[in-house]
Design a protein around this motif. Structure first.
Motif, PDB file in Angstrom:
ATOM      1  N   GLU A   1       0.890  -1.232   0.018  1.00  0.00           N
ATOM      2  CA  GLU A   1       0.035   0.119  -0.158  1.00  0.00           C
ATOM      3  C   GLU A   1       0.804   1.139   0.154  1.00  0.00           C
ATOM      4  N   GLY A   2       1.749   1.162   0.810  1.00  0.00           N
ATOM      5  CA  GLY A   2       2.977   2.105   0.779  1.00  0.00           C
ATOM      6  C   GLY A   2       4.077   2.154   1.783  1.00  0.00           C
ATOM      7  N   GLU A   3       4.673   2.999   2.117  1.00  0.00           N
ATOM      8  CA  GLU A   3       5.775   2.769   3.163  1.00  0.00           C
ATOM      9  C   GLU A   3       5.947   4.409   3.686  1.00  0.00           C
ATOM     10  N   PHE A   4       6.540   4.423   4.911  1.00  0.00           N
ATOM     11  CA  PHE A   4       7.322   5.520   5.580  1.00  0.00           C
ATOM     12  C   PHE A   4       8.749   5.225   5.831  1.00  0.00           C
ATOM     13  N   GLY A   5       9.445   6.237   5.635  1.00  0.00           N
ATOM     14  CA  GLY A   5      10.632   6.012   5.821  1.00  0.00           C
ATOM     15  C   GLY A   5      11.673   7.394   6.399  1.00  0.00           C
ATOM     16  N   PHE A   6      12.864   7.226   6.697  1.00  0.00           N
ATOM     17  CA  PHE A   6      13.825   8.288   7.314  1.00  0.00           C
ATOM     18  C   PHE A   6      15.076   8.236   6.694  1.00  0.00           C
ATOM     19  N   GLY A   7      15.862   9.218   6.500  1.00  0.00           N
ATOM     20  CA  GLY A   7      17.061   9.178   5.631  1.00  0.00           C
ATOM     21  C   GLY A   7      17.997  10.271   6.286  1.00  0.00           C
ATOM     22  N   ALA A   8      19.155  10.090   5.891  1.00  0.00           N
ATOM     23  CA  ALA A   8      20.238  11.250   6.471  1.00  0.00           C
ATOM     24  C   ALA A   8      21.310  11.105   5.314  1.00  0.00           C
ATOM     25  N   GLY A   9      22.019  12.383   5.089  1.00  0.00           N
ATOM     26  CA  GLY A   9      22.915  12.507   4.401  1.00  0.00           C
ATOM     27  C   GLY A   9      23.488  14.043   4.116  1.00  0.00           C
ATOM     28  N   ALA A  10      23.575  14.529   3.113  1.00  0.00           N
ATOM     29  CA  ALA A  10      24.323  15.728   2.792  1.00  0.00           C
ATOM     30  C   ALA A  10      23.452  16.779   1.897  1.00  0.00           C
ATOM     31  N   ALA A  11      23.759  18.081   2.185  1.00  0.00           N
ATOM     32  CA  ALA A  11      23.251  19.042   1.249  1.00  0.00           C
ATOM     33  C   ALA A  11      24.209  20.085   0.615  1.00  0.00           C
ATOM     34  N   HIS A  12      23.872  20.470  -0.503  1.00  0.00           N
ATOM     35  CA  HIS A  12      24.908  21.480  -1.011  1.00  0.00           C
ATOM     36  C   HIS A  12      24.116  22.748  -1.715  1.00  0.00           C
ATOM     37  N   TYR A  13      24.578  23.743  -1.789  1.00  0.00           N
ATOM     38  CA  TYR A  13      24.260  24.898  -2.333  1.00  0.00           C
ATOM     39  C   TYR A  13      24.547  25.425  -3.605  1.00  0.00           C
ATOM     40  N   PHE A  14      23.979  26.063  -4.700  1.00  0.00           N
ATOM     41  CA  PHE A  14      24.598  26.641  -5.742  1.00  0.00           C
ATOM     42  C   PHE A  14      23.936  27.946  -5.957  1.00  0.00           C
ATOM     43  N   GLY A  15      24.765  28.861  -6.376  1.00  0.00           N
ATOM     44  CA  GLY A  15      24.179  30.067  -6.321  1.00  0.00           C
ATOM     45  C   GLY A  15      25.230  31.359  -6.755  1.00  0.00           C
ATOM     46  N   ASP A  16      25.064  32.375  -6.243  1.00  0.00           N
ATOM     47  CA  ASP A  16      25.948  33.702  -6.392  1.00  0.00           C
ATOM     48  C   ASP A  16      27.472  33.563  -5.704  1.00  0.00           C
ATOM     49  N   LEU A  17      27.519  32.643  -4.572  1.00  0.00           N
ATOM     50  CA  LEU A  17      28.725  32.351  -3.994  1.00  0.00           C
ATOM     51  C   LEU A  17      29.425  31.111  -4.661  1.00  0.00           C
ATOM     52  N   ASN A  18      28.592  30.311  -5.391  1.00  0.00           N
ATOM     53  CA  ASN A  18      29.086  29.032  -5.886  1.00  0.00           C
ATOM     54  C   ASN A  18      28.701  28.885  -7.348  1.00  0.00           C
ATOM     55  N   THR A  19      29.347  29.907  -8.274  1.00  0.00           N
ATOM     56  CA  THR A  19      28.871  30.091  -9.654  1.00  0.00           C
ATOM     57  C   THR A  19      29.260  28.713 -10.610  1.00  0.00           C
ATOM     58  N   ARG A  20      30.003  28.185 -10.000  1.00  0.00           N
ATOM     59  CA  ARG A  20      30.625  26.950 -10.805  1.00  0.00           C
ATOM     60  C   ARG A  20      30.069  25.583 -10.541  1.00  0.00           C
ATOM     61  N   SER A  21      29.034  25.651  -9.606  1.00  0.00           N
ATOM     62  CA  SER A  21      28.430  24.526  -9.088  1.00  0.00           C
ATOM     63  C   SER A  21      29.180  23.272  -8.734  1.00  0.00           C
TER      64      SER A  21
END
Length: 279
Positions: free
Chosen positions: A25-45
């Motif tokens: 029917e479905g599932e519920f879950g939890f996770g962890a990891g990393a995030a990163h930003y791209f924008g005016d201070l990181n223009t080259r991604s």
């Protein structure tokens, strides 16, 4: 003996039908990891300064290929001009930020293969996900060891009489999450997955950098006549040499919106039911 064989012959197809009638029917879950930003201070991604991320979700399945998901994600993002070793202008600009992002998303998931946890041949699938989300953010930076929330300072003249067209930006924004993942069924009750989701946002202020510098006179000085935190955080190039800011001088690129990405490993738990066998 004949009666026993008849019972076994009748029971075997029922067992198969019961298995075929199993529905995830479905599932519920939890996770962890990393995030990163791209924008005016990181223009080259570049992906060179990841920060923590965590997620929780409920996924409702509509068959073995399509699902609808509601999820909540926390991501810490941030970057600094000092990481741009090859860009002299950004090195001189010397801006930085951090922010805590809280997101609520509605996404559709589309499996490449039929996913049926009770079937050993169908326990793995890659998938894509696409949806819409709303999130909160509030960029901040440190000056002399003290944290300042940049939106409240109006570092690009937001809220000042000299720049009536520059209104303070909100701390809420929207995004289009698009990503890919892989999940594998460990047993009838539990799955493990890896997922990477990129957010295309409608704001250019994740980093508090968007338009042009403003003149120092926009910022009221401290009572003792010294520059205010707003002025010092608006143009931090004085820390790397002669200040480069001034009225109308480019500070950021307002034509491109900021983005962020998360990569998480998650565990999910199946919600099961059984259909009545049909003949």
């Amino acid at each position: 003996m004949k009666r026993l064989l008849a019972v076994l012959a009748f029971s075997a197809p029922l067992g198969l039908l019961a298995q075929d009638g199993y529905v995830q029917e479905g599932e519920f879950g939890f996770g962890a990891g990393a995030a990163h930003y791209f924008g005016d201070l990181n223009t080259r991604s570049r992906v060179n300064r990841p920060k923590i991320a965590a997620t929780a979700f409920f996924r409702k399945n509509f068959g073995n290929y399509i699902a609808l998901r509601v999820g909540a994600t926390y991501a810490r993002i941030g970057y600094s001009d000092k990481y741009n070793k090859q860009n002299e202008y950004q090195q001189r600009r010397n801006l930085s930020f951090n922010s805590n992002v809280w997101e609520l998303a509605l996404q559709g998931d589309f499996n490449f293969y039929k996913f049926m946890p009770y079937n050993e041949q169908l326990r793995f699938t890659p998938y894509v996900t696409l949806g819409m989300s709303i999130f909160s953010y509030d960029p901040y930076a440190y000056l002399q060891g003290q944290r300042y929330f940049l939106r409240n300072l109006g570092t690009e003249g937001q809220g000042s009489d000299q720049y009536p067209d520059r209104k303070p930006y909100t701390t809420m924004a929207m995004a289009i999450p698009f990503g890919v993942g892989i999940k594998y069924n460990l047993n009838n009750r539990m799955n493990i997955g890896v997922e990477v989701v990129h957010r295309f946002t409608n704001t250019d202020y994740l980093d508090d950098v968007s338009k042009t510098y403003v003149e120092p006179e926009v910022f009221l000085p401290n009572p003792d006549g010294s520059p205010s935190p707003a002025q010092l955080l608006s143009d931090r190039s004085y820390e790397t040499g002669t200040p480069i800011g001034g009225k109308g001088i480019q500070r950021g690129n307002s034509r491109q919106r900021d983005q962020f990405i998360t990569a998480v490993v998650y565990l999910s738990f199946n919600l099961q039911s059984y259909k009545c066998p049909t003949y």
